[in-house]
Design an enzyme around this catalytic site. Sequence first.
Site, PDB file in Angstrom:
ATOM      1  N   HIS A 125       0.836  -1.201   0.000  1.00 50.84           N
ATOM      2  CA  HIS A 125       0.000   0.000   0.000  1.00 50.84           C
ATOM      3  C   HIS A 125       0.878   1.261   0.000  1.00 50.84           C
ATOM      4  O   HIS A 125       0.649   2.189  -0.775  1.00 50.84           O
ATOM      5  CB  HIS A 125      -0.900   0.035   1.237  1.00 50.84           C
ATOM      6  N   HIS A 172       0.813  -3.747   9.749  1.00 53.25           N
ATOM      7  CA  HIS A 172       2.192  -3.484   9.329  1.00 53.25           C
ATOM      8  C   HIS A 172       2.967  -2.846  10.474  1.00 53.25           C
ATOM      9  O   HIS A 172       2.391  -2.146  11.307  1.00 53.25           O
ATOM     10  CB  HIS A 172       2.234  -2.517   8.139  1.00 53.25           C
TER      11      HIS A 172
END
Length: 195
Positions: A125, A172
Site C-alpha cells: 500500500h 504493518h
Amino acid sequence: MVNDSHMIVFVCSLIGFILFLYLVQRGTLQQQEEALALFVIKSRTPALTRMMLFFTNFGKALPTIILLLLLYVFPATQTILAPKAAASVLLVSAFAYLIKRIVRRERPNDHRLVEEKDHSFPSAHAATSAALYGTAAMNMAFLLPPAVLPMSILAVLLSFMIGFSRVYLGIHFLTDVIGGWFLGLAVAALITILL
C-alpha cells in the site's frame, strides 16, 4: 525534461530502502516498533478507525486502477503522466511482491482490525501510493508548473495517510511502511528519468 532533483530523489530513496531492508533483516528496531504499535493501538477511536479504513481501502488495487484509468481519460494527462504513473505502479507492485517473498517478514500478530495474508515488508500500500502520487507530483512541472507545490503536498498527504493507516490497523510495522515509501519514491523517480 528531467532535472538533477529526480536523480537525487532516486538515489536517496534507494539508499533509504536498502537501509530499512537491512534494519528489518537485523531486527534492529523491533522493540521500538512494538512500543509504537501499542501506543497507536491505545490511541484508537471509532472516528479514527473509520478514517483509517477509508484510507487503507483507497490504497487498494481497484481505486488505484480507477485513478490510473482517469489519467488516460483527460487529454492533459494521457500522454505525459498516465503512462509514467501506470509504469510506476506496475513496477513497484512487482518489486513489492518479489521482495515480500524474499524477506518473508511476519506481520504484527495482535490487535489487527483487518486481515492480510501475505508477508509484511515492504508495505505494498505504501509503495504503490508513493509510486503513484510521487510520479504525479514529479511530472506536474511538465503539465502545470504552478500546480507543483500543491500537488506535491497532496501526494505526501495521501501517501502518508495510506501508509500510516496500515500501522494504525495493526497489519504493518512502521519500517514496512517507511520501506514501502522509499521503494515507491525510488521507482517514481526512476520512471520519471527513463520515460
